[in-house]
Design a protein around this motif. Structure first.
Motif, PDB file in Angstrom:
ATOM      1  N   TYR A  68       0.784  -1.235   0.000  1.00 46.52           N
ATOM      2  CA  TYR A  68       0.000   0.000   0.000  1.00 46.52           C
ATOM      3  C   TYR A  68       0.821   1.292   0.000  1.00 46.52           C
ATOM      4  O   TYR A  68       0.329   2.336  -0.420  1.00 46.52           O
ATOM      5  CB  TYR A  68      -0.925   0.033   1.224  1.00 46.52           C
ATOM      6  N   LYS A  69       2.032   1.239   0.499  1.00 43.11           N
ATOM      7  CA  LYS A  69       2.814   2.444   0.772  1.00 43.11           C
ATOM      8  C   LYS A  69       2.887   3.415  -0.402  1.00 43.11           C
ATOM      9  O   LYS A  69       2.712   4.610  -0.236  1.00 43.11           O
ATOM     10  CB  LYS A  69       4.225   2.059   1.219  1.00 43.11           C
ATOM     11  N   GLU A  70       3.137   2.928  -1.580  1.00 48.14           N
ATOM     12  CA  GLU A  70       3.346   3.802  -2.733  1.00 48.14           C
ATOM     13  C   GLU A  70       2.045   4.174  -3.444  1.00 48.14           C
ATOM     14  O   GLU A  70       2.069   4.914  -4.423  1.00 48.14           O
ATOM     15  CB  GLU A  70       4.304   3.134  -3.725  1.00 48.14           C
ATOM     16  N   LYS A  71       0.925   3.681  -2.962  1.00 49.98           N
ATOM     17  CA  LYS A  71      -0.359   3.930  -3.637  1.00 49.98           C
ATOM     18  C   LYS A  71      -1.080   5.137  -3.044  1.00 49.98           C
ATOM     19  O   LYS A  71      -0.954   5.427  -1.858  1.00 49.98           O
ATOM     20  CB  LYS A  71      -1.259   2.700  -3.529  1.00 49.98           C
ATOM     21  N   LYS A  72      -1.844   5.796  -3.878  1.00 53.38           N
ATOM     22  CA  LYS A  72      -2.712   6.899  -3.436  1.00 53.38           C
ATOM     23  C   LYS A  72      -4.056   6.264  -3.100  1.00 53.38           C
ATOM     24  O   LYS A  72      -4.802   5.861  -3.992  1.00 53.38           O
ATOM     25  CB  LYS A  72      -2.850   7.923  -4.565  1.00 53.38           C
ATOM     26  N   LEU A  73      -4.343   6.132  -1.803  1.00 53.59           N
ATOM     27  CA  LEU A  73      -5.548   5.429  -1.367  1.00 53.59           C
ATOM     28  C   LEU A  73      -6.572   6.393  -0.787  1.00 53.59           C
ATOM     29  O   LEU A  73      -6.214   7.350  -0.088  1.00 53.59           O
ATOM     30  CB  LEU A  73      -5.189   4.393  -0.297  1.00 53.59           C
ATOM     31  N   SER A  74      -7.829   6.117  -1.040  1.00 54.46           N
ATOM     32  CA  SER A  74      -8.914   6.876  -0.413  1.00 54.46           C
ATOM     33  C   SER A  74      -9.051   6.410   1.033  1.00 54.46           C
ATOM     34  O   SER A  74      -8.547   5.342   1.409  1.00 54.46           O
ATOM     35  CB  SER A  74     -10.226   6.634  -1.161  1.00 54.46           C
ATOM     36  N   ASP A  75      -9.756   7.186   1.850  1.00 55.10           N
ATOM     37  CA  ASP A  75     -10.009   6.779   3.232  1.00 55.10           C
ATOM     38  C   ASP A  75     -10.696   5.419   3.269  1.00 55.10           C
ATOM     39  O   ASP A  75     -10.366   4.559   4.090  1.00 55.10           O
ATOM     40  CB  ASP A  75     -10.857   7.823   3.960  1.00 55.10           C
ATOM     41  N   ASP A  76     -11.638   5.206   2.361  1.00 52.80           N
ATOM     42  CA  ASP A  76     -12.370   3.950   2.310  1.00 52.80           C
ATOM     43  C   ASP A  76     -11.426   2.779   1.996  1.00 52.80           C
ATOM     44  O   ASP A  76     -11.529   1.708   2.587  1.00 52.80           O
ATOM     45  CB  ASP A  76     -13.484   4.039   1.261  1.00 52.80           C
ATOM     46  N   GLN A  77     -10.489   2.981   1.087  1.00 55.12           N
ATOM     47  CA  GLN A  77      -9.532   1.936   0.743  1.00 55.12           C
ATOM     48  C   GLN A  77      -8.597   1.640   1.917  1.00 55.12           C
ATOM     49  O   GLN A  77      -8.220   0.484   2.139  1.00 55.12           O
ATOM     50  CB  GLN A  77      -8.721   2.340  -0.492  1.00 55.12           C
ATOM     51  N   ILE A  78      -8.238   2.662   2.669  1.00 58.29           N
ATOM     52  CA  ILE A  78      -7.385   2.466   3.846  1.00 58.29           C
ATOM     53  C   ILE A  78      -8.118   1.634   4.894  1.00 58.29           C
ATOM     54  O   ILE A  78      -7.559   0.699   5.466  1.00 58.29           O
ATOM     55  CB  ILE A  78      -6.924   3.820   4.415  1.00 58.29           C
ATOM     56  N   VAL A  79      -9.382   1.962   5.128  1.00 60.30           N
ATOM     57  CA  VAL A  79     -10.189   1.201   6.088  1.00 60.30           C
ATOM     58  C   VAL A  79     -10.317  -0.250   5.618  1.00 60.30           C
ATOM     59  O   VAL A  79     -10.156  -1.184   6.404  1.00 60.30           O
ATOM     60  CB  VAL A  79     -11.578   1.852   6.293  1.00 60.30           C
ATOM     61  N   ARG A  80     -10.559  -0.447   4.333  1.00 61.52           N
ATOM     62  CA  ARG A  80     -10.675  -1.795   3.786  1.00 61.52           C
ATOM     63  C   ARG A  80      -9.370  -2.583   3.982  1.00 61.52           C
ATOM     64  O   ARG A  80      -9.398  -3.772   4.311  1.00 61.52           O
ATOM     65  CB  ARG A  80     -11.043  -1.733   2.301  1.00 61.52           C
ATOM     66  N   ALA A  81      -8.229  -1.916   3.811  1.00 60.99           N
ATOM     67  CA  ALA A  81      -6.930  -2.573   4.018  1.00 60.99           C
ATOM     68  C   ALA A  81      -6.795  -3.047   5.459  1.00 60.99           C
ATOM     69  O   ALA A  81      -6.290  -4.151   5.720  1.00 60.99           O
ATOM     70  CB  ALA A  81      -5.796  -1.620   3.653  1.00 60.99           C
ATOM     71  N   MET A  82      -7.267  -2.238   6.416  1.00 57.96           N
ATOM     72  CA  MET A  82      -7.185  -2.639   7.828  1.00 57.96           C
ATOM     73  C   MET A  82      -8.110  -3.810   8.134  1.00 57.96           C
ATOM     74  O   MET A  82      -7.779  -4.667   8.959  1.00 57.96           O
ATOM     75  CB  MET A  82      -7.485  -1.452   8.745  1.00 57.96           C
TER      76      MET A  82
END
Length: 113
Positions: A68-82
């Motif tokens: 994930y580090k190098e990607k531009k993620l939305s808040d929703d995508q960050i929550v999904r990753a967790m």
């Protein structure tokens, strides 16, 4: 009632649990690696903490760096990753009503007591 999102393998999380035990107050333990919070639960926690989703991510974890580090993620995508990788969730988190703190340092937990 207090609730702690706890990882028994984490020293800071164990210290946070000890603070709650010594407080004499009733609390619930959520071992979030086994009982993974839903997307909605995580969004609520983030709201209680008053932070951005990225601030709840353990960005030094290999999973984050590799995927994930190098990607531009939305808040929703960050929550999904967790949700997909609960190891990414910062710990411990202690909740009281609609307020929460991340127990880093563990003494921060005392602000909810």
């Amino acid at each position: 009632m207090l609730k702690i999102y706890h990882n028994p393998r984490c020293a800071k999380s164990r210290e946070g649990l000890e603070i709650l035990e010594k407080s004499g107050k009733d609390f619930e333990i959520v071992k979030y690696l086994d009982d993974v919070p839903t997307k909605e639960e995580l969004k609520s926690l983030i709201g209680y903490l008053g932070i951005a989703p990225i601030d709840l991510v353990r960005t030094n974890e290999a999973i984050w760096k590799e995927n994930y580090k190098e990607k531009k993620l939305s808040d929703d995508q960050i929550v999904r990753a967790m949700v997909e990788h609960p190891k990414l969730i910062e710990r411990p988190i202690v909740v009281k009503g609609n307020k929460a703190v991340i127990g880093r340092p563990p003494e921060t937990i005392k602000t909810l007591l």
